[in-house]
Design a protein around this motif. Structure first.
Motif, mmCIF file in Angstrom:
data_model
loop_
_atom_site.group_PDB
_atom_site.id
_atom_site.type_symbol
_atom_site.label_atom_id
_atom_site.label_comp_id
_atom_site.label_asym_id
_atom_site.label_seq_id
_atom_site.Cartn_x
_atom_site.Cartn_y
_atom_site.Cartn_z
ATOM 1 N N GLY A 192 0.782 -1.230 0.000
ATOM 2 C CA GLY A 192 0.000 0.000 0.000
ATOM 3 C C GLY A 192 0.813 1.278 0.000
ATOM 4 O O GLY A 192 0.268 2.356 0.219
ATOM 5 N N GLU A 193 2.123 1.201 -0.268
ATOM 6 C CA GLU A 193 2.969 2.399 -0.227
ATOM 7 C C GLU A 193 4.067 2.333 -1.283
ATOM 8 O O GLU A 193 4.814 1.361 -1.384
ATOM 9 N N LEU A 224 3.381 7.919 -2.024
ATOM 10 C CA LEU A 224 2.010 7.564 -2.403
ATOM 11 C C LEU A 224 1.526 6.408 -1.530
ATOM 12 O O LEU A 224 2.216 5.394 -1.408
ATOM 13 N N VAL A 225 0.360 6.581 -0.919
ATOM 14 C CA VAL A 225 -0.181 5.536 -0.046
ATOM 15 C C VAL A 225 -1.633 5.261 -0.397
ATOM 16 O O VAL A 225 -2.336 6.116 -0.947
ATOM 17 N N ARG A 227 -1.408 -1.190 -6.711
ATOM 18 C CA ARG A 227 -1.592 -2.579 -7.126
ATOM 19 C C ARG A 227 -0.302 -3.063 -7.757
ATOM 20 O O ARG A 227 0.415 -2.307 -8.410
ATOM 21 N N THR A 228 -0.048 -4.333 -7.562
ATOM 22 C CA THR A 228 1.179 -4.942 -8.066
ATOM 23 C C THR A 228 0.820 -6.110 -8.961
ATOM 24 O O THR A 228 -0.065 -6.904 -8.638
ATOM 25 N N ASP A 239 2.855 -8.306 -0.186
ATOM 26 C CA ASP A 239 3.659 -7.096 -0.059
ATOM 27 C C ASP A 239 4.602 -7.032 -1.262
ATOM 28 O O ASP A 239 5.405 -7.953 -1.466
ATOM 29 N N PRO A 240 4.531 -5.983 -2.074
ATOM 30 C CA PRO A 240 5.393 -5.932 -3.262
ATOM 31 C C PRO A 240 6.882 -5.966 -2.919
ATOM 32 O O PRO A 240 7.697 -6.410 -3.730
#
Length: 156
Positions: free
Chosen positions: A96-97, A101-102, A110-111, A121-122
């Motif tokens: 989410g970050e 940008l959050v 999105r990943t 988690d990306p």
């Protein structure tokens, strides 16, 4: 932009500044960053230690140009994570970050990995040969169109 002094960022990523590229394990992944429909350039020389405008060393993870190709060149068959590359770049990456940008306010990060939505988690993405990674940030209500592959130049 890249950090003006790469050595501490390379160290923070758990990597070392090497005198030359490793040749035993050599592969490439591709990264696209898209923010509100606009591509963000992945800069050249991420993971390259530059002193007085001359490259004096580099890490096993680095870029040579602004194509988004991440070079993984090492003597050991160690796993490398996307978070290590972003740490070298000096850009925060977490669930989410992306940088400043959050998630929230109607927007989300999105990943995608090789065209498939990645729900974890990306930062935990393992870099693999010829994988296409897309970090997309924009309106939560939008369905992104993202590439599922990247056409690497011959020889990469």
């Amino acid at each position: 932009p890249i950090p003006p002094n790469a050595a501490p960022f390379i160290a923070a990523a758990g990597l070392q500044v090497l005198g030359q590229e490793g040749t035993r394990y050599h592969y490439h992944a591709h990264l696209d960053v898209i923010v509100n429909g606009q591509p963000v350039t992945v800069p050249m020389d991420v993971g390259v230690d530059i002193v007085n405008r001359a490259a004096v060393g580099l890490s096993a993870l680095h870029t040579h140009d602004n194509s988004g190709i991440i070079h993984i060149e090492t003597q050991t068959n160690s796993p490398f994570l996307l978070c290590q590359f972003f740490t070298e770049w000096g850009v925060r990456l977490a669930r989410g970050e992306l940088g400043g940008l959050v998630d929230g306010g109607g927007n989300s990060l999105r990943t995608y990995v090789s065209g498939r939505l990645f729900s974890g988690d990306p930062a935990s993405i393992l870099l693999r040969a010829h994988e296409e990674i897309v970090l997309w940030y924009g309106p939560s209500s939008q369905t992104p169109t993202v590439p599922s592959s990247y056409r690497f130049p011959a020889g990469l």
